[in-house]
Design a protein around this motif. Structure first.
Motif, mmCIF file in Angstrom:
data_model
loop_
_atom_site.group_PDB
_atom_site.id
_atom_site.type_symbol
_atom_site.label_atom_id
_atom_site.label_comp_id
_atom_site.label_asym_id
_atom_site.label_seq_id
_atom_site.Cartn_x
_atom_site.Cartn_y
_atom_site.Cartn_z
ATOM 1 N N ASP A 1 -1.971 -6.985 6.870
ATOM 2 C CA ASP A 1 -2.352 -6.072 5.783
ATOM 3 C C ASP A 1 -1.889 -4.669 6.136
ATOM 4 O O ASP A 1 -2.408 -4.057 7.078
ATOM 5 C CB ASP A 1 -3.865 -6.082 5.577
ATOM 6 C CG ASP A 1 -4.383 -7.436 5.132
ATOM 7 O OD1 ASP A 1 -3.602 -8.206 4.553
ATOM 8 O OD2 ASP A 1 -5.570 -7.726 5.369
ATOM 9 N N GLU B 1 1.392 -7.423 3.715
ATOM 10 C CA GLU B 1 0.594 -7.351 2.502
ATOM 11 C C GLU B 1 0.494 -5.892 2.035
ATOM 12 O O GLU B 1 -0.036 -5.037 2.754
ATOM 13 C CB GLU B 1 -0.812 -7.902 2.756
ATOM 14 C CG GLU B 1 -0.839 -9.294 3.380
ATOM 15 C CD GLU B 1 -0.354 -10.362 2.433
ATOM 16 O OE1 GLU B 1 -1.131 -10.818 1.596
ATOM 17 O OE2 GLU B 1 0.831 -10.742 2.554
ATOM 18 N N PHE C 1 -0.944 -3.374 -0.764
ATOM 19 C CA PHE C 1 -1.960 -3.220 -1.802
ATOM 20 C C PHE C 1 -1.784 -1.949 -2.614
ATOM 21 O O PHE C 1 -2.458 -1.768 -3.622
ATOM 22 C CB PHE C 1 -3.361 -3.223 -1.181
ATOM 23 C CG PHE C 1 -3.763 -4.529 -0.556
ATOM 24 C CD1 PHE C 1 -4.581 -5.419 -1.238
ATOM 25 C CD2 PHE C 1 -3.327 -4.878 0.708
ATOM 26 C CE1 PHE C 1 -4.958 -6.628 -0.667
ATOM 27 C CE2 PHE C 1 -3.703 -6.085 1.298
ATOM 28 C CZ PHE C 1 -4.515 -6.967 0.603
ATOM 29 N N GLN D 1 4.299 -9.073 0.389
ATOM 30 C CA GLN D 1 3.491 -9.567 -0.713
ATOM 31 C C GLN D 1 2.906 -8.364 -1.439
ATOM 32 O O GLN D 1 2.219 -7.540 -0.817
ATOM 33 C CB GLN D 1 2.361 -10.444 -0.172
ATOM 34 C CG GLN D 1 1.474 -11.078 -1.212
ATOM 35 C CD GLN D 1 2.123 -12.260 -1.904
ATOM 36 O OE1 GLN D 1 2.427 -12.175 -3.087
ATOM 37 N NE2 GLN D 1 2.329 -13.346 -1.181
ATOM 38 N N CYS E 1 0.179 -7.094 -3.653
ATOM 39 C CA CYS E 1 -1.175 -7.553 -3.994
ATOM 40 C C CYS E 1 -1.731 -6.624 -5.074
ATOM 41 O O CYS E 1 -2.044 -5.470 -4.800
ATOM 42 C CB CYS E 1 -2.065 -7.524 -2.756
ATOM 43 S SG CYS E 1 -1.341 -8.340 -1.303
ATOM 44 N N SER F 1 -1.689 -11.277 -8.870
ATOM 45 C CA SER F 1 -2.886 -10.546 -9.268
ATOM 46 C C SER F 1 -4.068 -11.493 -9.165
ATOM 47 O O SER F 1 -3.911 -12.693 -8.941
ATOM 48 C CB SER F 1 -2.759 -9.994 -10.677
ATOM 49 O OG SER F 1 -3.900 -9.192 -10.995
ATOM 50 N N GLN G 1 -3.986 -13.804 -12.823
ATOM 51 C CA GLN G 1 -3.199 -14.551 -11.844
ATOM 52 C C GLN G 1 -2.057 -15.324 -12.508
ATOM 53 O O GLN G 1 -0.902 -15.229 -12.079
ATOM 54 C CB GLN G 1 -4.080 -15.523 -11.052
ATOM 55 C CG GLN G 1 -3.297 -16.307 -10.006
ATOM 56 C CD GLN G 1 -4.159 -17.293 -9.234
ATOM 57 O OE1 GLN G 1 -4.380 -18.406 -9.678
ATOM 58 N NE2 GLN G 1 -4.640 -16.869 -8.078
ATOM 59 N N ASP H 1 -7.678 -16.030 -4.961
ATOM 60 C CA ASP H 1 -7.533 -14.932 -5.913
ATOM 61 C C ASP H 1 -8.111 -15.219 -7.288
ATOM 62 O O ASP H 1 -8.324 -14.289 -8.068
ATOM 63 C CB ASP H 1 -6.041 -14.593 -6.060
ATOM 64 C CG ASP H 1 -5.365 -14.365 -4.716
ATOM 65 O OD1 ASP H 1 -5.961 -13.657 -3.882
ATOM 66 O OD2 ASP H 1 -4.267 -14.899 -4.498
#
Length: 302
Positions: A130, A167, A169, A193, A195, A226, A231, A251
């Protein structure tokens, strides 16, 4: 537009969803079986968290990961394993008026080596990092990943020969990811990714997705997802933005309004959406080639 897409299934996550759906896998056996189900439905990658089998709460015991990995590797179904390394960066302040001492309920802060203990033992093909700190949803919880922690984790993952999935965000996380690449801590091919839709990170509107996607270097591989009802729409949006796809019970727990989903259901729906767009869904073997992954034998988990 990405015409050749791989699907990642985020099998169980760390959120309080196990008491909201009996389809959310909790025990290592259930998590492994659900990962295999997702792979049979068309997921090339299974993203794995583990839970305490007794309480259903988020956990990070290596023994739980070991059982999941061994069961998946022994199954007669190919899938790329992606283990989270996000656990161990959880900080909950005492209160708004008295932040210290920290609240022991939910706070779990450990060092880089301990956060990667299961990765070092089990050597998955991918693990997640993350890439930043943020207020995460409501209350006093802070997802905590400092630059020095991320550098230490990235360095150790590189030494293990495991491909990191970074990840992202929010926009600043992408800036930090680029810095880690510049410092040689993350090697090509870079995998990230996006997010989206998680309070209080990047919102999941199309313009924000495109703003992030347009800042991803052309030679990087990215996926996007999402949460909740967005999603499945994001399956199409991720491909349109040039990325790959993530679905799964981490998710979102619904296939449609009021209809609880399994991981297999969500992957099947994602595959249907992509194939209706004339997008080819990639196999695990093709993902390994694309990302230069090393498939681990069953014996590696012993």
């Amino acid at each position: 537009m990405n015409w050749e897409v791989f699907i990642t299934c985020a099998v169980t996550g760390a959120g309080d969803t196990a008491d909201k759906s009996d389809k959310v896998p909790v025990t290592p056996k259930q998590i492994a079986e659900s990962a295999v189900e997702a792979a049979r439905a068309g997921a090339a990658v299974a993203h794995i968290h583990v839970r305490d089998p007794e309480t259903g709460k988020a956990a990070r015991k290596t023994a739980y990961y070991r059982e999941v990995v061994e069961r998946v590797r022994e199954a007669n179904q190919d899938v790329v394993l992606n283990l989270t390394a996000g656990m161990g960066g959880d900080l909950v302040i005492g209160s708004a008026e008295q932040p210290l001492p920290l609240n022991p309920e939910g706070t779990d802060m450990v060092g880089a080596e301990e956060r990667l203990e299961h990765v070092a033992e089990l050597l998955p093909e991918i693990c997640t990092i993350d890439c930043g700190t943020m207020n995460f949803a409501a209350g006093d919880y802070v997802m905590t990943n400092t630059p020095s922690m991320l550098r230490a984790m990235a360095r150790q993952v590189k030494e293990l020969g495991v491909r990191p999935e970074i990840e992202v965000f929010d926009t600043g996380h992408l800036v930090l990811a680029k810095q880690l690449v510049k410092e040689g801590l993350i090697e090509d091919p870079v995998m990230i990714q996006l997010c989206m839709g998680i309070p209080y990170g990047a919102p999941d509107d199309p313009l924000t997705l495109l703003a992030l996607a347009n800042q991803v270097p052309q030679d990087w591989t990215f996926s996007a997802f999402s949460i909740g009802r967005m999603q499945l729409p994001f399956v199409a949006m991720a491909a349109l933005a040039g990325g790959n796809v993530r679905v799964g019970l981490e998710d979102n727990i619904y296939l449609s309004k009021g209809v609880l989903a399994s991981n297999g259901d969500l992957v099947e729906r994602a595959r249907t959406i992509l194939e209706a767009m004339n997008v080819r869904v990639l196999s695990p073997a093709e993902v390994r080639e694309k990302l230069k992954l090393t498939k681990r034998p069953v014996a590696a988990a012993a």
